[in-house]
Design an enzyme around this catalytic site. Structure first.
Site, PDB file in Angstrom:
ATOM      1  N   ASP A  53       0.852  -1.186   0.000  1.00  0.00           N
ATOM      2  CA  ASP A  53       0.000   0.000   0.000  1.00  0.00           C
ATOM      3  C   ASP A  53       0.888   1.237   0.000  1.00  0.00           C
ATOM      4  O   ASP A  53       2.013   1.193   0.505  1.00  0.00           O
ATOM      5  CB  ASP A  53      -0.898  -0.004   1.254  1.00  0.00           C
ATOM      6  CG  ASP A  53      -2.156   0.818   1.081  1.00  0.00           C
ATOM      7  OD1 ASP A  53      -3.257   0.227   1.114  1.00  0.00           O
ATOM      8  OD2 ASP A  53      -2.047   2.058   0.914  1.00  0.00           O
ATOM      9  N   VAL A  89      -7.563  -1.560  -4.844  1.00  0.00           N
ATOM     10  CA  VAL A  89      -7.504  -0.173  -4.379  1.00  0.00           C
ATOM     11  C   VAL A  89      -8.902   0.452  -4.377  1.00  0.00           C
ATOM     12  O   VAL A  89      -9.853  -0.116  -4.921  1.00  0.00           O
ATOM     13  CB  VAL A  89      -6.540   0.668  -5.258  1.00  0.00           C
ATOM     14  CG1 VAL A  89      -5.129   0.120  -5.171  1.00  0.00           C
ATOM     15  CG2 VAL A  89      -7.012   0.688  -6.715  1.00  0.00           C
ATOM     16  N   THR A 128     -16.596   7.480  -5.853  1.00  0.00           N
ATOM     17  CA  THR A 128     -17.284   8.248  -6.898  1.00  0.00           C
ATOM     18  C   THR A 128     -16.451   9.488  -7.210  1.00  0.00           C
ATOM     19  O   THR A 128     -15.912  10.126  -6.310  1.00  0.00           O
ATOM     20  CB  THR A 128     -18.684   8.664  -6.386  1.00  0.00           C
ATOM     21  OG1 THR A 128     -19.352   7.473  -5.960  1.00  0.00           O
ATOM     22  CG2 THR A 128     -19.499   9.340  -7.459  1.00  0.00           C
ATOM     23  N   LEU A 166     -21.747  -4.954  -9.608  1.00  0.00           N
ATOM     24  CA  LEU A 166     -22.546  -3.728  -9.465  1.00  0.00           C
ATOM     25  C   LEU A 166     -24.008  -4.086  -9.212  1.00  0.00           C
ATOM     26  O   LEU A 166     -24.685  -3.500  -8.366  1.00  0.00           O
ATOM     27  CB  LEU A 166     -22.458  -2.861 -10.729  1.00  0.00           C
ATOM     28  CG  LEU A 166     -21.113  -2.243 -11.093  1.00  0.00           C
ATOM     29  CD1 LEU A 166     -21.250  -1.354 -12.321  1.00  0.00           C
ATOM     30  CD2 LEU A 166     -20.568  -1.411  -9.934  1.00  0.00           C
ATOM     31  N   CYS A 185     -19.743   1.142  -0.420  1.00  0.00           N
ATOM     32  CA  CYS A 185     -20.023   0.565  -1.743  1.00  0.00           C
ATOM     33  C   CYS A 185     -21.413   0.819  -2.320  1.00  0.00           C
ATOM     34  O   CYS A 185     -21.520   1.112  -3.516  1.00  0.00           O
ATOM     35  CB  CYS A 185     -19.795  -0.944  -1.678  1.00  0.00           C
ATOM     36  SG  CYS A 185     -18.096  -1.352  -1.284  1.00  0.00           S
ATOM     37  N   LYS A 212     -22.503  -0.022  10.373  1.00  0.00           N
ATOM     38  CA  LYS A 212     -23.194  -1.220  10.858  1.00  0.00           C
ATOM     39  C   LYS A 212     -22.356  -1.777  12.007  1.00  0.00           C
ATOM     40  O   LYS A 212     -21.237  -1.303  12.247  1.00  0.00           O
ATOM     41  CB  LYS A 212     -23.359  -2.251   9.742  1.00  0.00           C
ATOM     42  CG  LYS A 212     -22.028  -2.816   9.284  1.00  0.00           C
ATOM     43  CD  LYS A 212     -22.078  -3.514   7.954  1.00  0.00           C
ATOM     44  CE  LYS A 212     -22.666  -4.881   7.940  1.00  0.00           C
ATOM     45  NZ  LYS A 212     -22.272  -5.696   6.792  1.00  0.00           N
ATOM     46  N   ARG A 258     -17.694   4.962   6.537  1.00  0.00           N
ATOM     47  CA  ARG A 258     -17.950   5.573   5.229  1.00  0.00           C
ATOM     48  C   ARG A 258     -19.442   5.506   4.881  1.00  0.00           C
ATOM     49  O   ARG A 258     -20.049   4.460   4.971  1.00  0.00           O
ATOM     50  CB  ARG A 258     -17.114   4.874   4.146  1.00  0.00           C
ATOM     51  CG  ARG A 258     -15.630   5.200   4.284  1.00  0.00           C
ATOM     52  CD  ARG A 258     -14.792   4.459   3.283  1.00  0.00           C
ATOM     53  NE  ARG A 258     -14.730   3.029   3.538  1.00  0.00           N
ATOM     54  CZ  ARG A 258     -14.012   2.178   2.797  1.00  0.00           C
ATOM     55  NH1 ARG A 258     -13.330   2.609   1.771  1.00  0.00           N
ATOM     56  NH2 ARG A 258     -14.003   0.896   3.101  1.00  0.00           N
TER      57      ARG A 258
HETATM   58  N1  LIG Z   1     -15.318  -2.381   1.695  1.00  0.00           N
HETATM   59  C1  LIG Z   1     -16.129  -3.304   1.254  1.00  0.00           C
HETATM   60  O1  LIG Z   1     -17.006  -3.801   1.956  1.00  0.00           O
HETATM   61  C2  LIG Z   1     -15.990  -3.819  -0.155  1.00  0.00           C
HETATM   62  C3  LIG Z   1     -16.589  -5.045  -0.502  1.00  0.00           C
HETATM   63  C4  LIG Z   1     -16.441  -5.513  -1.792  1.00  0.00           C
HETATM   64  C5  LIG Z   1     -15.724  -4.759  -2.722  1.00  0.00           C
HETATM   65  N2  LIG Z   1     -15.181  -3.567  -2.372  1.00  0.00           N
HETATM   66  C6  LIG Z   1     -14.398  -2.842  -3.376  1.00  0.00           C
HETATM   67  O2  LIG Z   1     -13.013  -3.110  -3.149  1.00  0.00           O
HETATM   68  C7  LIG Z   1     -12.220  -1.945  -3.453  1.00  0.00           C
HETATM   69  C8  LIG Z   1     -11.383  -1.565  -2.251  1.00  0.00           C
HETATM   70  O3  LIG Z   1     -12.252  -1.209  -1.198  1.00  0.00           O
HETATM   71  P1  LIG Z   1     -11.739  -0.995   0.290  1.00  0.00           P
HETATM   72  O4  LIG Z   1     -12.947  -0.828   1.132  1.00  0.00           O
HETATM   73  O5  LIG Z   1     -10.740  -2.043   0.625  1.00  0.00           O
HETATM   74  O6  LIG Z   1     -10.967   0.417   0.106  1.00  0.00           O
HETATM   75  P2  LIG Z   1      -9.960   1.082   1.130  1.00  0.00           P
HETATM   76  O7  LIG Z   1     -10.027   2.536   0.865  1.00  0.00           O
HETATM   77  O8  LIG Z   1     -10.196   0.565   2.513  1.00  0.00           O
HETATM   78  O9  LIG Z   1      -8.528   0.518   0.685  1.00  0.00           O
HETATM   79  C9  LIG Z   1      -7.899   0.824  -0.518  1.00  0.00           C
HETATM   80  C10 LIG Z   1      -6.395   0.922  -0.260  1.00  0.00           C
HETATM   81  O10 LIG Z   1      -5.741   1.073  -1.515  1.00  0.00           O
HETATM   82  C11 LIG Z   1      -4.595   1.886  -1.302  1.00  0.00           C
HETATM   83  N3  LIG Z   1      -4.110   2.419  -2.580  1.00  0.00           N
HETATM   84  C12 LIG Z   1      -4.683   3.321  -3.406  1.00  0.00           C
HETATM   85  N4  LIG Z   1      -3.932   3.524  -4.498  1.00  0.00           N
HETATM   86  C13 LIG Z   1      -2.842   2.727  -4.384  1.00  0.00           C
HETATM   87  C14 LIG Z   1      -1.697   2.479  -5.196  1.00  0.00           C
HETATM   88  N5  LIG Z   1      -1.528   3.081  -6.372  1.00  0.00           N
HETATM   89  N6  LIG Z   1      -0.764   1.600  -4.759  1.00  0.00           N
HETATM   90  C15 LIG Z   1      -0.912   0.979  -3.564  1.00  0.00           C
HETATM   91  N7  LIG Z   1      -1.990   1.158  -2.744  1.00  0.00           N
HETATM   92  C16 LIG Z   1      -2.941   2.026  -3.149  1.00  0.00           C
HETATM   93  C17 LIG Z   1      -5.099   2.964  -0.357  1.00  0.00           C
HETATM   94  O11 LIG Z   1      -4.017   3.602   0.316  1.00  0.00           O
HETATM   95  C18 LIG Z   1      -5.991   2.127   0.586  1.00  0.00           C
HETATM   96  O12 LIG Z   1      -5.295   1.691   1.749  1.00  0.00           O
HETATM   97  C19 LIG Z   1     -13.203  -0.879  -3.904  1.00  0.00           C
HETATM   98  O13 LIG Z   1     -13.285  -0.906  -5.303  1.00  0.00           O
HETATM   99  C20 LIG Z   1     -14.514  -1.338  -3.303  1.00  0.00           C
HETATM  100  O14 LIG Z   1     -15.611  -0.899  -4.056  1.00  0.00           O
HETATM  101  C21 LIG Z   1     -15.266  -3.101  -1.104  1.00  0.00           C
END
Ligand SMILES: NC(=O)c1ccc[n+]([C@@H]2O[C@H](COP(=O)([O-])OP(=O)(O)OC[C@H]3O[C@@H](n4cnc5c(N)ncnc54)[C@H](O)[C@@H]3O)[C@@H](O)[C@H]2O)c1
Length: 484
Positions: free
Chosen positions: A37, A93, A97, A225, A280, A343, A350
């Site tokens: 990260d 990552v 939006t 989606l 999400c 929740k 978020r």
């Molecule tokens: N949170 C959920 O419940 C959930 C469930 C399913 C899918 N998703 C999807 O998964 C994806 C990630 O969600 P999340 O909740 O883990 O996000 P998050 O913001 O918690 O984590 C993303 C991480 O990516 C890192 N990052 C960004 N750009 C980077 C780069 N160039 N190199 C290295 N690290 C980088 C950020 O520093 C951050 O720590 C999103 O697309 C989200 O829609 C999330």
């Protein structure tokens, strides 16, 4: 021969990357997992000896970290090294939006995905399977493929090659470990059979084969989606019915129970609450809306947009009810907010309904005490965009009048003294065990409990003399009408 796999890299150590790789590392002890990260603080927290400092709270996560970390699971900021050695790279990552420019307010901001793809192109060696784990707009794989095949590379072009697959994550925060260990399905979208099989072999270590679905890449992106849009739509549907229940004398819990017995509907996701949150649902629906609008499917876009709109309306509705019940004003009244996370069992705030509700109440002049067992007050400050109240500051600036109310955080639940009302916004287990007879004595009368999660024991609350308002419970309202 299949594609040999030894080293896995995950770009992004967030709510998805962290738990997903931890579970995979625990199930595949013969493979190495490097989670990288750009956020140094986040990586330091993942590596902290003090497990209560992990950046993410998920039941069961700590225990798995103890088993896997520094054995075959490594958290670091050394992105170059992790990519160089990787056979499979998950891009996990954030994709929020877009806030400005073309598609602002609806389409996903892909700048973090693009940056990750450029890093992969630059540092990768040999053949690499690149997996979209992030939730992405339909046909993003094409963009990633384009970048991988044209961006600057450190190796000679002819020495590197890529397959891009879509493997969306369906975990729900709060039950992430359980969901990852026992998923309803694993979806793999792509057009290269060898790469798809290599990825499915990872999952086969613990997921039964019949739960692993192969689709084309666009179906896989769209399925993610659609899945979130359907889940959010159920919440908006039941929340809209809760408003009808309140005015007609029906009880939304009874309605949910009755319709949930219909096997065509099913019983899950039928609990009404303060409105859906999390990172999400809203962004993924807006993405779908953007997609529909792009293809001139305006009625389809309108249909899905209304799911988001009614969610905002519903959150506002709760604030209005609180103000109305407290004689039309909450100015200088102490209100206790139970729960700030979107929740229970997560520290994620978020898009939490609590943000809007608390902000609106503070603007109305209320004096809030916010409790949450896992959320950090710094996060609340960032979400509310209002600084936490401090006595010293108040004394220093006593001549300056504030135009709105204030808030402070409490780690303890000894906060009911002088409170006019309690709002239950998150369904944390500990709120189910509050001794209302004890707390009632400390509160200003008439005292109120506003339960947006239906978790307090209604009978017990009412026995003490506290006024109870429950989301979607018209039967309470009707009883009051009778006694008038
Ligand atoms: N949170 C959920 O419940 C959930 C469930 C399913 C899918 N998703 C999807 O998964 C994806 C990630 O969600 P999340 O909740 O883990 O996000 P998050 O913001 O918690 O984590 C993303 C991480 O990516 C890192 N990052 C960004 N750009 C980077 C780069 N160039 N190199 C290295 N690290 C980088 C950020 O520093 C951050 O720590 C999103 O697309 C989200 O829609 C999330």
């Amino acid at each position: 021969m299949g594609i040999p796999i030894k080293n896995i890299c995950c770009i992004g150590a967030g709510y998805v990357g962290g738990p997903t790789m931890t579970v995979m590392a625990s199930k595949c002890p013969y493979l190495n997992f490097n989670v990288v990260d750009i956020n140094k603080e986040r990586i330091a927290s993942w590596n902290s000896d003090n497990l209560s400092k992990l950046p993410i709270f998920e039941p069961g996560l700590k225990e798995l970290i103890v088993k896997t970390r520094n054995r075959n699971l490594f958290f670091s900021t050394n992105i170059k090294e992790a990519i160089e050695s990787a056979d499979i790279i998950f891009i996990s990552v954030n994709t929020p939006t877009k806030t400005q420019g073309l598609g602002a307010g609806k389409s996903s901001d892909l700048k973090w995905v693009e940056a990750s793809a450029r890093e992969v192109a630059k540092y990768s060696k040999g053949h690499t399977i690149v997996v979209e784990k992030s939730t992405l707009p339909v046909r993003t794989a094409e963009v990633i493929e384009n970048i991988l095949n044209s961006a600057e590379t450190n190796s000679k072009r002819e020495e590197i090659s890529f397959n891009v697959l879509s493997n969306p994550e369906f975990l729900a925060e709060g039950t992430a470990i359980k969901d990852l260990e026992n998923p309803d399905r694993v979806l793999i979208g792509g057009d290269n059979q060898k790469a798809m099989i290599a990825l499915s072999n990872l999952y086969k270590a613990w997921v039964p084969e019949e739960k692993i679905l192969f689709t084309n890449i666009w179906s896989s992106e769209l399925a993610k989606l659609t899945s979130n849009a359907f889940l959010a739509q159920r919440i908006s549907s039941i929340n809209s019915i809760s408003a009808i229940c309140e005015v007609t004398g029906a009880d939304v819990r009874e309605v949910s129970r009755a319709i949930g017995k219909d096997t065509r509907i099913g019983s899950k996701f039928l609990d009404s609450g303060p409105g859906f949150g999390g990172s999400c649902f809203k962004k993924d629906i807006l993405n779908l809306v953007y997609l529909a609008e792009y293809f001139d499917l305006h009625d389809v876009a309108k249909f899905w947009e209304s799911v988001v709109e009614i969610n905002s309306w519903h959150q506002k509705r709760i604030t209005e009810i609180v103000v109305k019940k407290l004689f039309g004003t909450v100015a200088n009244k102490r209100l206790i907010i139970l729960g700030f996370a979107f929740k229970a069992n997560t520290n994620d705030t978020r898009e939490s309904a609590a943000i809007k509700i608390c902000r609106d109440l503070i603007i109305e002049g209320a004096d809030l005490i916010i409790h949450d067992p896992k959320v950090n007050p710094k996060q609340i400050e960032e979400d509310l965009q209002i600084k936490q109240f401090s006595e010293e500051e108040q004394n220093e600036k006593s001549t300056i009048k504030t135009i709105h109310g204030k808030w402070r955080f409490s780690k303890s639940l000894e906060i009911f003294e002088e409170a006019h009302a309690v709002l239950v916004l998150t369904e944390w287990e500990e709120y189910k065990h509050i001794k209302w007879d004890r707390e009632f004595k400390k509160m200003v009368k008439p005292a109120w409990v506003f339960d947006s999660r239906s978790i307090v024991n209604a009978e017990e609350v009412q026995k003490t003399g506290i006024n109870l308002w429950r989301l979607g419970d018209g039967s309470i309202e009707k009883e009051k009408d009778i006694f008038k």
